[in-house]
Design a protein around this motif. Structure first.
Motif, PDB file in Angstrom:
ATOM      1  N   VAL A 256       0.839  -1.202   0.000  1.00 50.55           N
ATOM      2  CA  VAL A 256       0.000   0.000   0.000  1.00 50.55           C
ATOM      3  C   VAL A 256       0.872   1.250   0.000  1.00 50.55           C
ATOM      4  O   VAL A 256       0.586   2.226  -0.708  1.00 50.55           O
ATOM      5  N   VAL A 257       1.931   1.243   0.783  1.00 52.11           N
ATOM      6  CA  VAL A 257       2.838   2.386   0.816  1.00 52.11           C
ATOM      7  C   VAL A 257       3.469   2.624  -0.555  1.00 52.11           C
ATOM      8  O   VAL A 257       3.538   3.749  -1.049  1.00 52.11           O
ATOM      9  N   ASP A 258       3.930   1.546  -1.198  1.00 46.28           N
ATOM     10  CA  ASP A 258       4.528   1.687  -2.527  1.00 46.28           C
ATOM     11  C   ASP A 258       3.524   2.216  -3.545  1.00 46.28           C
ATOM     12  O   ASP A 258       3.868   2.982  -4.441  1.00 46.28           O
ATOM     13  N   ALA A 259       2.257   1.801  -3.394  1.00 45.93           N
ATOM     14  CA  ALA A 259       1.254   2.157  -4.395  1.00 45.93           C
ATOM     15  C   ALA A 259       0.585   3.501  -4.145  1.00 45.93           C
ATOM     16  O   ALA A 259       0.270   4.234  -5.093  1.00 45.93           O
ATOM     17  N   ALA A 260       0.350   3.848  -2.868  1.00 40.57           N
ATOM     18  CA  ALA A 260      -0.460   5.033  -2.581  1.00 40.57           C
ATOM     19  C   ALA A 260       0.162   6.003  -1.589  1.00 40.57           C
ATOM     20  O   ALA A 260      -0.420   7.051  -1.316  1.00 40.57           O
ATOM     21  N   GLY A 261       1.310   5.673  -1.018  1.00 39.43           N
ATOM     22  CA  GLY A 261       1.931   6.571  -0.061  1.00 39.43           C
ATOM     23  C   GLY A 261       1.676   6.159   1.374  1.00 39.43           C
ATOM     24  O   GLY A 261       0.733   5.407   1.670  1.00 39.43           O
ATOM     25  N   ALA A 262       2.503   6.674   2.274  1.00 42.52           N
ATOM     26  CA  ALA A 262       2.452   6.245   3.671  1.00 42.52           C
ATOM     27  C   ALA A 262       1.172   6.665   4.375  1.00 42.52           C
ATOM     28  O   ALA A 262       0.653   5.924   5.216  1.00 42.52           O
ATOM     29  N   ALA A 263       0.642   7.839   4.072  1.00 39.11           N
ATOM     30  CA  ALA A 263      -0.560   8.305   4.767  1.00 39.11           C
ATOM     31  C   ALA A 263      -1.725   7.354   4.573  1.00 39.11           C
ATOM     32  O   ALA A 263      -2.520   7.124   5.491  1.00 39.11           O
ATOM     33  N   HIS A 264      -1.839   6.775   3.379  1.00 38.75           N
ATOM     34  CA  HIS A 264      -2.899   5.818   3.122  1.00 38.75           C
ATOM     35  C   HIS A 264      -2.601   4.445   3.738  1.00 38.75           C
ATOM     36  O   HIS A 264      -3.499   3.606   3.848  1.00 38.75           O
ATOM     37  N   GLY A 265      -1.361   4.228   4.117  1.00 43.13           N
ATOM     38  CA  GLY A 265      -0.983   2.931   4.676  1.00 43.13           C
ATOM     39  C   GLY A 265      -1.660   2.617   5.988  1.00 43.13           C
ATOM     40  O   GLY A 265      -1.835   1.439   6.342  1.00 43.13           O
ATOM     41  N   TYR A 266      -2.075   3.644   6.752  1.00 39.71           N
ATOM     42  CA  TYR A 266      -2.714   3.391   8.043  1.00 39.71           C
ATOM     43  C   TYR A 266      -4.126   2.826   7.900  1.00 39.71           C
ATOM     44  O   TYR A 266      -4.757   2.480   8.907  1.00 39.71           O
ATOM     45  N   VAL A 267      -4.615   2.729   6.680  1.00 38.19           N
ATOM     46  CA  VAL A 267      -5.875   2.024   6.456  1.00 38.19           C
ATOM     47  C   VAL A 267      -5.720   0.541   6.777  1.00 38.19           C
ATOM     48  O   VAL A 267      -6.668  -0.119   7.221  1.00 38.19           O
ATOM     49  N   VAL A 268      -4.511   0.004   6.576  1.00 40.67           N
ATOM     50  CA  VAL A 268      -4.275  -1.427   6.817  1.00 40.67           C
ATOM     51  C   VAL A 268      -4.465  -1.788   8.289  1.00 40.67           C
ATOM     52  O   VAL A 268      -5.225  -2.722   8.606  1.00 40.67           O
ATOM     53  N   PRO A 269      -3.822  -1.105   9.258  1.00 32.90           N
ATOM     54  CA  PRO A 269      -4.085  -1.464  10.658  1.00 32.90           C
ATOM     55  C   PRO A 269      -5.522  -1.186  11.089  1.00 32.90           C
ATOM     56  O   PRO A 269      -6.061  -1.889  11.956  1.00 32.90           O
ATOM     57  N   LEU A 270      -6.165  -0.188  10.489  1.00 36.74           N
ATOM     58  CA  LEU A 270      -7.568   0.079  10.816  1.00 36.74           C
ATOM     59  C   LEU A 270      -8.442  -1.089  10.393  1.00 36.74           C
ATOM     60  O   LEU A 270      -9.293  -1.575  11.164  1.00 36.74           O
ATOM     61  N   ALA A 271      -8.242  -1.575   9.170  1.00 40.51           N
ATOM     62  CA  ALA A 271      -9.016  -2.724   8.696  1.00 40.51           C
ATOM     63  C   ALA A 271      -8.723  -3.963   9.531  1.00 40.51           C
ATOM     64  O   ALA A 271      -9.629  -4.752   9.850  1.00 40.51           O
ATOM     65  N   ALA A 272      -7.463  -4.154   9.920  1.00 41.05           N
ATOM     66  CA  ALA A 272      -7.098  -5.307  10.744  1.00 41.05           C
ATOM     67  C   ALA A 272      -7.756  -5.233  12.116  1.00 41.05           C
ATOM     68  O   ALA A 272      -8.189  -6.252  12.673  1.00 41.05           O
ATOM     69  N   GLY A 273      -7.838  -4.035  12.688  1.00 40.39           N
ATOM     70  CA  GLY A 273      -8.486  -3.877  13.987  1.00 40.39           C
ATOM     71  C   GLY A 273      -9.963  -4.222  13.943  1.00 40.39           C
ATOM     72  O   GLY A 273     -10.490  -4.881  14.848  1.00 40.39           O
ATOM     73  N   VAL A 274     -10.643  -3.799  12.880  1.00 41.08           N
ATOM     74  CA  VAL A 274     -12.055  -4.129  12.720  1.00 41.08           C
ATOM     75  C   VAL A 274     -12.236  -5.639  12.588  1.00 41.08           C
ATOM     76  O   VAL A 274     -13.130  -6.237  13.203  1.00 41.08           O
ATOM     77  N   LEU A 275     -11.357  -6.274  11.805  1.00 40.00           N
ATOM     78  CA  LEU A 275     -11.440  -7.724  11.643  1.00 40.00           C
ATOM     79  C   LEU A 275     -11.212  -8.450  12.966  1.00 40.00           C
ATOM     80  O   LEU A 275     -11.904  -9.423  13.288  1.00 40.00           O
ATOM     81  N   ALA A 276     -10.241  -7.979  13.758  1.00 42.22           N
ATOM     82  CA  ALA A 276      -9.972  -8.599  15.062  1.00 42.22           C
ATOM     83  C   ALA A 276     -11.196  -8.529  15.960  1.00 42.22           C
ATOM     84  O   ALA A 276     -11.552  -9.509  16.634  1.00 42.22           O
ATOM     85  N   ALA A 277     -11.855  -7.380  15.988  1.00 43.26           N
ATOM     86  CA  ALA A 277     -13.041  -7.227  16.831  1.00 43.26           C
ATOM     87  C   ALA A 277     -14.161  -8.158  16.376  1.00 43.26           C
ATOM     88  O   ALA A 277     -14.867  -8.752  17.203  1.00 43.26           O
ATOM     89  N   LEU A 278     -14.333  -8.292  15.078  1.00 39.19           N
ATOM     90  CA  LEU A 278     -15.385  -9.166  14.557  1.00 39.19           C
ATOM     91  C   LEU A 278     -15.122 -10.633  14.896  1.00 39.19           C
ATOM     92  O   LEU A 278     -16.040 -11.371  15.289  1.00 39.19           O
ATOM     93  N   VAL A 279     -13.867 -11.062  14.733  1.00 35.89           N
ATOM     94  CA  VAL A 279     -13.528 -12.450  15.055  1.00 35.89           C
ATOM     95  C   VAL A 279     -13.705 -12.714  16.556  1.00 35.89           C
ATOM     96  O   VAL A 279     -14.237 -13.759  16.964  1.00 35.89           O
ATOM     97  N   ALA A 280     -13.270 -11.772  17.389  1.00 39.87           N
ATOM     98  CA  ALA A 280     -13.401 -11.932  18.838  1.00 39.87           C
ATOM     99  C   ALA A 280     -14.872 -12.022  19.243  1.00 39.87           C
ATOM    100  O   ALA A 280     -15.254 -12.843  20.093  1.00 39.87           O
ATOM    101  N   LEU A 281     -15.700 -11.189  18.649  1.00 41.21           N
ATOM    102  CA  LEU A 281     -17.117 -11.201  18.980  1.00 41.21           C
ATOM    103  C   LEU A 281     -17.772 -12.512  18.539  1.00 41.21           C
ATOM    104  O   LEU A 281     -18.570 -13.108  19.278  1.00 41.21           O
ATOM    105  N   ALA A 282     -17.404 -12.984  17.350  1.00 37.35           N
ATOM    106  CA  ALA A 282     -17.984 -14.227  16.836  1.00 37.35           C
ATOM    107  C   ALA A 282     -17.579 -15.435  17.678  1.00 37.35           C
ATOM    108  O   ALA A 282     -18.356 -16.380  17.848  1.00 37.35           O
ATOM    109  N   GLY A 283     -16.354 -15.435  18.220  1.00 39.43           N
ATOM    110  CA  GLY A 283     -15.874 -16.581  18.988  1.00 39.43           C
ATOM    111  C   GLY A 283     -16.007 -16.452  20.484  1.00 39.43           C
ATOM    112  O   GLY A 283     -15.586 -17.347  21.226  1.00 39.43           O
TER     113      GLY A 283
END
Length: 428
Positions: free
Chosen positions: A363-390
């Motif tokens: 993502v950094v190579d393609a869109a720059g570092a500022a957009h790279g923080y979308v990756v940990p945000l998406a990962a955090g949402v996924l973690a919460a969903l998995v934790a809630l489901a289990g």
């Protein structure tokens, strides 16, 4: 040192094995970020740097539980020393191939072999568990202390790794990480008095510790959680470079770890009522929410100072969540597979770090570092969903569905459900 922490070090040998664990865990925060810094300095390719860091993490994820299973059966000294020598040899090959500009495939080959590294944090926590089995308050404090040690590694490690690689020579960070690994493992395994007694095959529970549904929930959630950590490391280095202060990335990442360290120290003084599973779910959700300010700080301010503040706040949810994880591992894993169970949570983090660092690099190579923080945000949402489901598989036994099997098909020891906390290192 507050009295609860001072009390746990009253047992002989505790100071020595905890100090050895500190040294042995330094590579946890130094090797991955050191490889990213080294390769980006030598080639300018963040995608390659992230992929190599991911390869190392994935290899450790595959090999780590197998090493820990052997430790449960044969003991720490007999297994950890040869495994460490293999890993150190591979690290040496990785540094040489990078310095000599050998083909990319050689870098990946050595990075994969370097994953034969023991989970030192699990080994130290297994010693605490052996010393304070049946004493949940002391074990809670001990796990909290080890969480503080983890964060000390993440405060000092990036500063040393990035600082040396940028100020001295590119390979300096990973080189020092290898030296710490050798010193820590050999010092730890020299301490035989506190080493847990290995379990014979007849004593071992059948199959893998992953047969426990609760452990699978923890590991699955930690895959997404690890992606947060891996992505933040890569994106923060790239963001600092774009702002013209690449060396400052180590300080910014240290602030992230400092937030976790402060929270861990306070958490260790508390004896909270209620099931650990509920605190764990709240902690995972808080980690997800804390990713939002990072994206805002990077996209709208471009300020490293504001980013550091946001990372400090994000770090406050890490240590309490990690500490609670170890309590849950002990509830859901048979005693004879405790080291393996702890390592599986580290493995989940390692897989996540691999995925997160790789995705963030692209993502950094393609869109720059500022957009790279979308990756940990998406990962955090996924973690919460998995934790809630289990979550249903992590509730106290009386509240779980009747069909829920016990860990590995074998009832857990009577003393383990009383343990109130868990600790997990990031990435291992």
């Amino acid at each position: 040192m507050p009295s609860p922490y001072r009390a746990i070090f009253g047992r002989p040998g505790t100071k020595s094995f905890s100090a050895a664990g500190l040294l042995g865990r330094m590579p946890l925060s130094m090797m991955g970020i050191g490889i990213v810094t080294m390769v980006s300095q030598l080639t300018g390719r963040y995608g390659l740097a992230g992929a190599l860091s991911a390869t190392l993490a994935l290899s450790a994820a595959v090999l780590g539980p197998q090493i820990s299973r052997l430790v449960d059966r044969h003991g720490q000294r007999r297994v950890l020393r040869p495994a460490t020598l293999v890993s150190l040899g591979a690290v040496a090959g990785l540094l040489l191939s990078a310095q000599q500009r050998w083909p990319d495939w050689t870098l990946f080959a050595f990075a994969a072999c370097a994953g034969c590294v023991p989970s030192v944090g699990s080994m130290v926590r297994a010693r605490w568990a052996e010393l304070y089995r049946g004493s949940p308050r002391e074990l809670h404090t001990a796990y909290s202390w080890e969480s503080i040690v983890d964060e000390m590694c993440f405060i000092l490690g990036p500063i040393l790794s990035i600082g040396l690689s940028t100020a001295w020579f590119p390979e300096a960070g990973p080189l020092l990480a290898g030296a710490f690994l050798a010193a820590g493992v050999f010092w730890l395994t020299a301490q035989r008095a506190t080493e847990p007694v290995p379990h014979s095959p007849e004593q071992q529970a059948k199959g893998s510790a992953l047969r426990s549904p609760g452990l699978r929930v923890l590991v699955g959630t930690f895959v997404a959680t690890g992606a947060i950590f891996g992505a933040i490391d890569v994106v923060t280095v790239a963001f600092a470079q774009e702002e013209g202060h690449k060396a400052a990335a180590s300080l910014v990442l240290a602030v992230y770890a400092l937030g976790s360290c402060v929270a861990g120290a306070v958490f260790g003084l508390l004896h909270l009522a209620g099931p650990p599973s509920r605190r764990w779910l709240v902690g995972v959700a808080a980690m997800a929410v804390s990713m939002v300010p990072l994206q805002l700080a990077a996209s709208f301010t471009g300020s490293l100072v504001l980013l550091a503040v946001a990372l400090f706040l994000a770090g406050l949810s890490i240590a309490p969540t990690m500490v609670t994880t170890m309590a849950l591992v002990q509830e859901h894993v048979p005693r004879t597979q405790l080291t393996e169970g702890m390592t599986w949570t580290s493995t989940g983090l390692a897989v996540g770090v691999a995925l997160g660092s790789s995705a963030a690099g692209w993502v950094v190579d393609a869109a720059g570092a500022a957009h790279g923080y979308v990756v940990p945000l998406a990962a955090g949402v996924l973690a919460a969903l998995v934790a809630l489901a289990g979550y249903r598989w992590l509730r106290p036994r009386a509240a779980r569905p009747p069909s829920s099997p016990t860990a590995g098909g074998i009832p857990a020891p009577a003393e383990t459900p009383a343990t109130e906390r868990h600790d997990e290192t990031r990435a291992g």
